[in-house]
Design an enzyme around this catalytic site. Structure first.
Site, PDB file in Angstrom:
ATOM      1  N   GLU A  44       1.126  -1.164   0.359  1.00 36.59           N
ATOM      2  CA  GLU A  44      -0.195  -0.019   0.108  1.00 36.59           C
ATOM      3  C   GLU A  44       0.600   1.302   0.041  1.00 36.59           C
ATOM      4  O   GLU A  44       1.145   1.921   0.731  1.00 36.59           O
ATOM      5  CB  GLU A  44      -1.198  -0.008   1.437  1.00 36.59           C
ATOM      6  CG  GLU A  44      -1.700  -1.113   1.783  1.00 36.59           C
ATOM      7  CD  GLU A  44      -3.625  -1.062   2.309  1.00 36.59           C
ATOM      8  OE1 GLU A  44      -3.117  -0.347   3.037  1.00 36.59           O
ATOM      9  OE2 GLU A  44      -3.848  -2.208   1.705  1.00 36.59           O
ATOM     10  N   GLU A  89      -4.281  -8.572  -0.652  1.00 41.02           N
ATOM     11  CA  GLU A  89      -5.530  -8.479   0.443  1.00 41.02           C
ATOM     12  C   GLU A  89      -7.005  -8.883  -0.102  1.00 41.02           C
ATOM     13  O   GLU A  89      -6.801  -7.655  -0.795  1.00 41.02           O
ATOM     14  CB  GLU A  89      -5.630  -6.993   1.226  1.00 41.02           C
ATOM     15  CG  GLU A  89      -3.572  -7.387   2.222  1.00 41.02           C
ATOM     16  CD  GLU A  89      -3.235  -5.977   2.632  1.00 41.02           C
ATOM     17  OE1 GLU A  89      -4.475  -5.157   3.292  1.00 41.02           O
ATOM     18  OE2 GLU A  89      -2.307  -5.640   3.148  1.00 41.02           O
TER      19      GLU A  89
HETATM   20  O1  AHR Z   1      -5.144  -5.670   5.815  1.00 42.50           O
HETATM   21  C1  AHR Z   1      -4.578  -4.895   7.484  1.00 42.50           C
HETATM   22  C2  AHR Z   1      -4.592  -3.710   7.210  1.00 42.50           C
HETATM   23  O2  AHR Z   1      -5.215  -3.421   5.384  1.00 42.50           O
HETATM   24  C3  AHR Z   1      -3.193  -4.139   6.467  1.00 42.50           C
HETATM   25  O3  AHR Z   1      -2.223  -4.006   7.030  1.00 42.50           O
HETATM   26  C4  AHR Z   1      -3.376  -3.266   4.922  1.00 42.50           C
HETATM   27  O4  AHR Z   1      -2.140  -3.048   3.936  1.00 42.50           O
HETATM   28  C5  AHR Z   1      -4.152  -3.217   5.245  1.00 42.50           C
HETATM   29  O5  AHR Z   1      -4.779  -1.684   4.943  1.00 42.50           O
END
Ligand code: AHR
Length: 510
Positions: A174, A307
């Site tokens: 991110e 994710e």
């Molecule tokens: O999964 C939780 C968080 O969500 C992670 O650390 C981040 O990459 C995303 O914003």
């Protein structure tokens, strides 16, 4: 209402990588500490500090890979803090997640030990946000080099002689947000630079994955793709593509970032909104794929959805920074929907990692903080039911006739989702069917074309209520069961799916 699901059994498409069934474990709340790692002195049965019940549960669903150490934590993590004698490891603040002090007792050796116990491939997420090129370069040398190089020697001094294999390597996380708040073009250059120093030692040439877009940020993907295929300076000839994958993050919630909705108390309206938002993954994968196709029609670069999953308000009374949430049948349907999309885009989606494996967000496993009891979630069971899709070839599935539809916030949403695959051996196929209707069953014809079906068996995951979930007191409130709602039909099979259910039909092919 009559609906037909046509499956062309004789037209195997792209391979569904088992890695789309991947997982993610961050130093966040009780995922690593308490979830995976309890320490050698714990009453919870463990080997070298790692919970064996969790390992066994994940081996049972054939966990293919594990992403670590973050998430946002990855861009704060300095790997040298997590090696050597535990008592001497420096401490740090985990600023993103609860502002707690991290003692680094779970580090590189513990993670690789865990991967070996799981039989899973390591996916290490390297620090670009606050790290250095040298730090990342030395980490992969430490992990994967065999000779007497400085880092291989240091690894030996810390007790590990043989190098490990690390098939997947993340370049930041991110980067548009917690990973450095960078602009796309700036990060695109950094990704090229860092990727160069993630070296191939001893043939361990990792699949390098550049931190990708948030949800519908197609401009981010475009910037990274454009940069990936540019030559450096005056170099001539084919561009050297510095990384092999780009990630995508997308979370499903019934509300918004300030009030995401309750995991267990939700109205019909919130349920259908959740389904609509989960179905948005199709638009996102198609959209990012289209951007990638423009630069990479040969599909040299893969999309890695590293994710995804539901994100609800934390369970009342728990630390807001720990992201602990319950997991109901609704979560299971969100998962089954995502897999239908990953199967459909198997030629582009090479990996996916649900967030996160234990005790955080849409977990596979919840553990009781007091007793240590392990509870598999409804989502876990979707993974169990889908093992037959691992490395199988996607089959084309067409919905015909009156496909049931619902409505959410004025938009029409399909209430039936399906996908199918044929095993590498060619001797069996697996069909996934999700009935997303909260209240009504649906009867459909499975029109099975192109091969002779010699036998079938089916499994169902459902519960009295969409909010039904598992707990230490009722660990099997939502659990798969043999399903008898499948009958012979001139075209193949007729199936009656109960309301809010996920069904897999396994076919023996003659
Ligand atoms: O999964 C939780 C968080 O969500 C992670 O650390 C981040 O990459 C995303 O914003």
């Amino acid at each position: 209402m009559s609906c037909t699901v046509v499956v062309d059994l004789d037209l195997p498409g792209p391979r569904i990588s088992r890695h789309v069934y991947g997982h993610f474990a961050e130093h966040l709340g009780r995922c690593i500490y308490g979830g995976f790692f309890v320490g050698e002195d714990s009453d919870v049965p463990n080997v070298r500090g790692i919970r064996q019940d969790v390992v066994e549960a994940l081996r049972a669903i054939k966990i293919p890979n594990l992403r670590w150490p973050g998430g946002c934590f990855a861009d704060d993590y300095h790997w040298r803090d997590g090696i050597g004698p535990r008592a001497e490891r420096p401490r740090m603040v985990n600023s993103h997640w609860g502002d707690v002090v991290e003692d680094n007792s779970f580090g590189t050796h513990e993670f690789m030990d865990l991967c070996e116990m799981l039989g899973a491939d390591a996916y290490i997420s390297g620090n670009i946000g606050s790290g250095t090129v040298r730090e990342m370069s030395e980490w992969i040398e430490y992990l994967t080099r065999a000779d007497d190089s400085p880092m291989a020697t240091l690894r030996r001094e810390n007790g590990r002689d043989e190098p490990w294999q690390v098939p997947f390597w993340g370049l930041g996380n991110e980067a548009w947000g917690c990973g450095g708040n960078m602009k796309a073009e700036f990060f695109a250059d950094l990704a090229r630079q860092y990727a160069t120093y993630v070296r191939n030692h001893n043939g361990n040439n990792p699949y390098r994955i550049a931190a990708g877009a948030n949800a519908g940020d197609y401009a981010w993907t475009e910037a990274i793709m454009k940069s990936a295929f540019q030559r450096g300076g005056a170099a001539e000839g084919e561009p050297h593509v510095p990384f092999q994958g780009i990630s995508l993050h997308y979370y499903t919630m019934s509300g918004n970032w300030s009030d995401k909705g309750s995991a267990t108390e939700f109205s019909r309206e919130e349920y259908y909104r959740t389904i609509r938002k989960a179905q948005h993954i199709r638009t996102l994968v198609a959209g990012h794929s289209a951007v990638m196709d423009a630069y990479d029609p040969q599909r040299r670069i893969g999309l890695v959805v590293d994710e995804w999953g539901t994100w609800w308000n934390v369970e009342p009374g728990t630390n807001p920074g720990f992201l602990y949430q319950q997991n109901t049948l609704r979560d299971a349907l969100v998962a089954s929907l995502h897999f239908d999309v990953f199967h459909d885009f198997a030629d582009r989606v090479v990996m996916a990692n649900i967030a996160q494996t234990v005790n955080v967000l849409q977990a596979m496993i919840l553990t009781d903080p007091d007793t240590g009891a392990l509870v598999p979630t409804p989502t876990y069971h979707v993974y169990a039911m889908n093992v037959g899709h691992h490395d199988a070839s996607a089959l084309r599935v067409t919905l015909q006739g009156e496909v049931p539809v619902g409505e959410s916030d004025g938009e029409s949403i399909p209430l039936l989702s399906a996908s199918a695959s044929v095993a590498e051996s060619g001797g069996s196929a697996l069909v996934s069917l999700s009935n997303l209707d909260a209240d009504g069953e649906v009867t459909l014809v499975l029109d099975l074309r192109g091969r002779t079906v010699a036998g079938h068996s089916a499994t169902v995951l459902t519960a009295p209520d969409l909010a039904t979930h598992n707990s230490p007191e009722a660990p099997d409130a939502v659990a798969p069961a043999a399903f008898d709602g499948v009958r012979a039909h001139p075209k193949g099979l007729e199936v009656t799916l109960p309301a809010h259910s996920y069904v897999t039909v396994a076919l023996d092919l003659a």
